[in-house]
Structures are given as C-alpha cells and as structure tokens.
Design an enzyme around this catalytic site. Structure first.
Site, PDB file in Angstrom:
ATOM      1  N   TYR A  73      11.224  -9.557  -8.140  1.00  0.00           N
ATOM      2  CA  TYR A  73      11.026  -8.568  -8.903  1.00  0.00           C
ATOM      3  C   TYR A  73      12.104  -8.515 -10.103  1.00  0.00           C
ATOM      4  O   TYR A  73      13.231  -8.856  -9.935  1.00  0.00           O
ATOM      5  CB  TYR A  73      11.508  -7.156  -7.920  1.00  0.00           C
ATOM      6  CG  TYR A  73      10.841  -5.987  -8.458  1.00  0.00           C
ATOM      7  CD1 TYR A  73       9.680  -5.651  -8.663  1.00  0.00           C
ATOM      8  CD2 TYR A  73      12.090  -5.113  -8.933  1.00  0.00           C
ATOM      9  CE1 TYR A  73       9.207  -4.540  -9.282  1.00  0.00           C
ATOM     10  CE2 TYR A  73      11.610  -3.900  -9.391  1.00  0.00           C
ATOM     11  CZ  TYR A  73      10.049  -3.648  -9.718  1.00  0.00           C
ATOM     12  OH  TYR A  73       9.699  -2.395 -10.221  1.00  0.00           O
ATOM     13  N   ASN A 146       6.628   6.362  -8.972  1.00  0.00           N
ATOM     14  CA  ASN A 146       5.216   6.682  -9.470  1.00  0.00           C
ATOM     15  C   ASN A 146       4.754   7.885 -10.032  1.00  0.00           C
ATOM     16  O   ASN A 146       3.984   7.724 -11.162  1.00  0.00           O
ATOM     17  CB  ASN A 146       4.427   6.723  -8.066  1.00  0.00           C
ATOM     18  CG  ASN A 146       4.445   5.372  -7.418  1.00  0.00           C
ATOM     19  OD1 ASN A 146       4.467   4.291  -8.008  1.00  0.00           O
ATOM     20  ND2 ASN A 146       4.644   5.338  -6.104  1.00  0.00           N
ATOM     21  N   ASN A 172      -6.545   4.896  -6.208  1.00  0.00           N
ATOM     22  CA  ASN A 172      -6.442   5.326  -4.917  1.00  0.00           C
ATOM     23  C   ASN A 172      -4.853   4.885  -4.556  1.00  0.00           C
ATOM     24  O   ASN A 172      -4.387   5.248  -3.554  1.00  0.00           O
ATOM     25  CB  ASN A 172      -7.394   4.912  -3.986  1.00  0.00           C
ATOM     26  CG  ASN A 172      -7.184   3.451  -3.432  1.00  0.00           C
ATOM     27  OD1 ASN A 172      -7.285   2.578  -4.609  1.00  0.00           O
ATOM     28  ND2 ASN A 172      -7.296   3.055  -2.249  1.00  0.00           N
ATOM     29  N   SER A 173      -4.263   4.247  -5.528  1.00  0.00           N
ATOM     30  CA  SER A 173      -3.035   3.743  -5.490  1.00  0.00           C
ATOM     31  C   SER A 173      -2.060   5.089  -5.479  1.00  0.00           C
ATOM     32  O   SER A 173      -2.640   5.982  -6.244  1.00  0.00           O
ATOM     33  CB  SER A 173      -2.283   2.703  -6.663  1.00  0.00           C
ATOM     34  OG  SER A 173      -2.398   3.356  -7.896  1.00  0.00           O
ATOM     35  N   ALA A 174      -0.672   5.072  -5.620  1.00  0.00           N
ATOM     36  CA  ALA A 174       0.190   6.359  -5.728  1.00  0.00           C
ATOM     37  C   ALA A 174       0.186   6.767  -7.093  1.00  0.00           C
ATOM     38  O   ALA A 174       0.026   7.899  -7.474  1.00  0.00           O
ATOM     39  CB  ALA A 174       1.676   5.944  -5.099  1.00  0.00           C
ATOM     40  N   ARG A 197     -15.388   0.272   0.292  1.00  0.00           N
ATOM     41  CA  ARG A 197     -14.728   0.010   1.861  1.00  0.00           C
ATOM     42  C   ARG A 197     -15.633   0.918   2.670  1.00  0.00           C
ATOM     43  O   ARG A 197     -16.451   1.678   2.231  1.00  0.00           O
ATOM     44  CB  ARG A 197     -13.414   0.401   1.865  1.00  0.00           C
ATOM     45  CG  ARG A 197     -13.219   1.931   1.196  1.00  0.00           C
ATOM     46  CD  ARG A 197     -11.787   2.353   0.706  1.00  0.00           C
ATOM     47  NE  ARG A 197     -11.484   1.787  -0.374  1.00  0.00           N
ATOM     48  CZ  ARG A 197     -10.235   1.573  -0.962  1.00  0.00           C
ATOM     49  NH1 ARG A 197      -9.264   1.618  -0.195  1.00  0.00           N
ATOM     50  NH2 ARG A 197     -10.181   0.553  -1.992  1.00  0.00           N
ATOM     51  N   TYR A 258       0.138  -2.282 -15.979  1.00  0.00           N
ATOM     52  CA  TYR A 258       1.611  -1.741 -15.150  1.00  0.00           C
ATOM     53  C   TYR A 258       1.402  -2.660 -13.954  1.00  0.00           C
ATOM     54  O   TYR A 258       2.489  -2.546 -13.152  1.00  0.00           O
ATOM     55  CB  TYR A 258       1.737  -0.272 -15.151  1.00  0.00           C
ATOM     56  CG  TYR A 258       0.638   0.497 -14.136  1.00  0.00           C
ATOM     57  CD1 TYR A 258       0.946   0.660 -12.950  1.00  0.00           C
ATOM     58  CD2 TYR A 258      -0.680   0.679 -14.655  1.00  0.00           C
ATOM     59  CE1 TYR A 258       0.062   1.173 -12.096  1.00  0.00           C
ATOM     60  CE2 TYR A 258      -1.651   1.533 -13.830  1.00  0.00           C
ATOM     61  CZ  TYR A 258      -1.054   1.619 -12.500  1.00  0.00           C
ATOM     62  OH  TYR A 258      -1.820   2.248 -11.618  1.00  0.00           O
ATOM     63  N   GLY A 259       0.658  -3.551 -13.714  1.00  0.00           N
ATOM     64  CA  GLY A 259       0.569  -4.110 -12.519  1.00  0.00           C
ATOM     65  C   GLY A 259      -0.583  -5.342 -12.523  1.00  0.00           C
ATOM     66  O   GLY A 259      -1.210  -5.348 -13.275  1.00  0.00           O
ATOM     67  N   MET A 261      -2.614  -6.542  -9.175  1.00  0.00           N
ATOM     68  CA  MET A 261      -2.542  -6.904  -7.697  1.00  0.00           C
ATOM     69  C   MET A 261      -3.492  -7.875  -7.389  1.00  0.00           C
ATOM     70  O   MET A 261      -3.533  -8.516  -6.494  1.00  0.00           O
ATOM     71  CB  MET A 261      -2.867  -5.177  -7.147  1.00  0.00           C
ATOM     72  CG  MET A 261      -2.133  -4.263  -7.431  1.00  0.00           C
ATOM     73  SD  MET A 261      -2.587  -2.854  -6.316  1.00  0.00           S
ATOM     74  CE  MET A 261      -2.765  -3.439  -4.726  1.00  0.00           C
TER      75      MET A 261
END
Length: 282
Positions: A73, A146, A172-174, A197, A258-259, A261
């Site tokens: 990190y 968040n 659906n993430s925080a 899903r 910002y990410g 995944m």
C-alpha cells in the site's frame, strides 16, 4: 451503508492495573504471520503537554489495511506499527496545554496510517479530528475514508450541476454507495454498473433505495451505454470496464480512477474524446 467488517475494542484490567491491547507488526508480510497481539500496561503512562489519551472503541478491517501490512500500500507507517487506518475513539485524558479537545470528545484519526487496532492511543491533539457525538459508532469508525473519497470525487474534478449524470463501476462498493447517496442529495443522476450475480435483482433494489437513478450489470450497460452522456465517470475496476464507462463521457468529461480491482490496465475511450483522465489515491 457499511460493507466492511468491524470490531469493538475494550481496555481491560488485571489485578487493578490497566492494560491496553494492540495488534502490531514488525515486518511486512502475510497478516496471519506477522500480526501479533500485545497487552501493555498503561499504569505509568504520562501525557506530554499537547498529548491526549484516546480510548479506541471501534475499528474496521479494510482491504487497504491488509495491503498495508503486506507492504504493497502507498502509505507505509514506520515499523513496528499498529494495524488499522480508520477508527472511532473517545478522549479519556488531556495534557496541560491541549486546546482543541476535551475529555469526552468523540474523535477519529486525522490521517491514514495512524494505527487503530488497539484499545487506546496517546498522541498529539493534532492527530485527531473532533466529530459530532450524534454520529453512530459504526459510521463514525468508517467516516475517514470512503465517504470523504466519494464527496471529493463528486466535487473536485467537474463542476457538476443539478441533473448532471455521473456514471460509475463498482457501484456496490462502500465508495459507490456513498456516491449514490451524496449524489442524490446534491441532485445528480447516477448510472451504476455492477457485476452480474445470483441476487442481482435484490442488489439493484437496494442501490435504488439509496438513490441510484439506474443500476446495470456489465452486460446490460454495454447495450445501453451509447444512450448515456455523462460529465463524470468514476472508475475503481480498470480494464475493459473502465473503457465502457469512459465511452459515455461528453467532450468535456473526466474519468477519475481511484482503484483497480480487475488488476488490468485502465483503458480510455476515444469515441467521445475525453478531455482528461485523473487518478487519485484511495
């Protein structure tokens, strides 16, 4: 809505002496191997003039916390270190020259990497932010990262007006849930992309109840993306998924990453000619 694990912390007493529990690590690696539980007496702790003693009441366990212990990190505290970045505590004692805080104040860490996986902390008063006591504990403990990330992305990159469209993946993430809720309050429309899903209908209803304008699976989004014109795209997935949301941008639109995944390179669109792409640290 809280989507992360959290745990409560309590100081304990043995034979009349006060002890503090803390989860520490002296080297980076697998948390199951490097994290150690320590119990330390606080009987002889003395505060310096600008220090405060904070009893930490709750702390979440975030993916970033695990990554930090692994050493991958961006924020790397000096070793040995305490685990945990977010948390909520109550001021129990103050030094002689403390002016910003009082005993009984509710506080959160002022910066990442502070180390919240412990029952109490002694630090300079500037290490903490005072927060409203009406905020419930589980929300106070998860306030630092968040919600702030969501708000800053909605406010810092594009001067959005009421009715403007924001598209995001990982909805659906925080962070995604906060984008939906804050966007609703500010009058923005949010187009939200999630993975397909088994309980997809239930998830769609949940996000819509938070204020989502539309919720699409990745497959549904591809079929509808040409009809969407957004001013801001928020990307936490990367790969072809980022290409999809970027393709909705108007000529002056911005995609904020910002990410990542998917662990795939971020792909940008040329169809509608993004003005800019910007990256921020989560």
């Amino acid at each position: 809505m809280i989507s992360r694990s959290s745990f409560l912390l309590k100081t304990f007493y043995i034979r009349g002496y006060r002890f503090a529990s803390q989860l520490t690590y002296e080297r980076y690696g697998d948390p199951l191997e490097v994290i150690q539980l320590q119990n330390q007496s606080t009987e002889n702790d003395t505060l310096k003039a600008k220090e405060v003693r904070v009893g930490i009441r709750a702390a979440p366990i975030n993916p970033a916390d695990i990554n930090q212990i692994q050493g991958v990190y961006p924020v790397k505290p000096t070793l040995p270190a305490f685990g945990g970045n977010e948390g909520f505590g109550i001021v129990e004692e103050i030094g002689s020259n403390v002016t910003a805080l009082s005993v009984g104040d509710h506080v959160i860490p002022a910066a990442s990497g502070f180390g919240t996986w412990r029952t109490q902390a002694i630090s300079n008063e500037n290490s903490f932010y005072k927060i409203d006591k009406r905020i419930p504990m589980k929300y106070a403990a998860t306030l630092q990262v968040n919600p702030c990330t969501a708000y800053r992305m909605l406010k810092d990159f594009v001067d959005l007006k009421e009715g403007d469209v924001v598209v995001q993946n990982g909805a659906n993430s925080a962070v995604g849930r906060y984008v939906i809720q804050i966007g609703k309050i500010l009058g923005f429309q949010t187009i939200n992309v999630v993975r397909k899903r088994e309980n997809i209908d239930e998830l769609k209803q949940e996000l819509e109840s938070l204020g989502a304008t539309k919720v699409y699976t990745e497959e549904e989004f591809l079929k509808n993306s040409r009809t969407i014109k957004s001013r801001l795209a928020l990307n936490c997935v990367g790969g072809r998924n980022s290409l999809g949301i970027a393709s909705t941008l108007q000529h002056d639109g911005i995609m904020v990453t910002y990410g990542g995944m998917s662990k795939q390179p971020v792909q940008g669109a040329t169809v509608r000619g993004m003005k800019n792409q910007q990256k921020i640290k989560n």
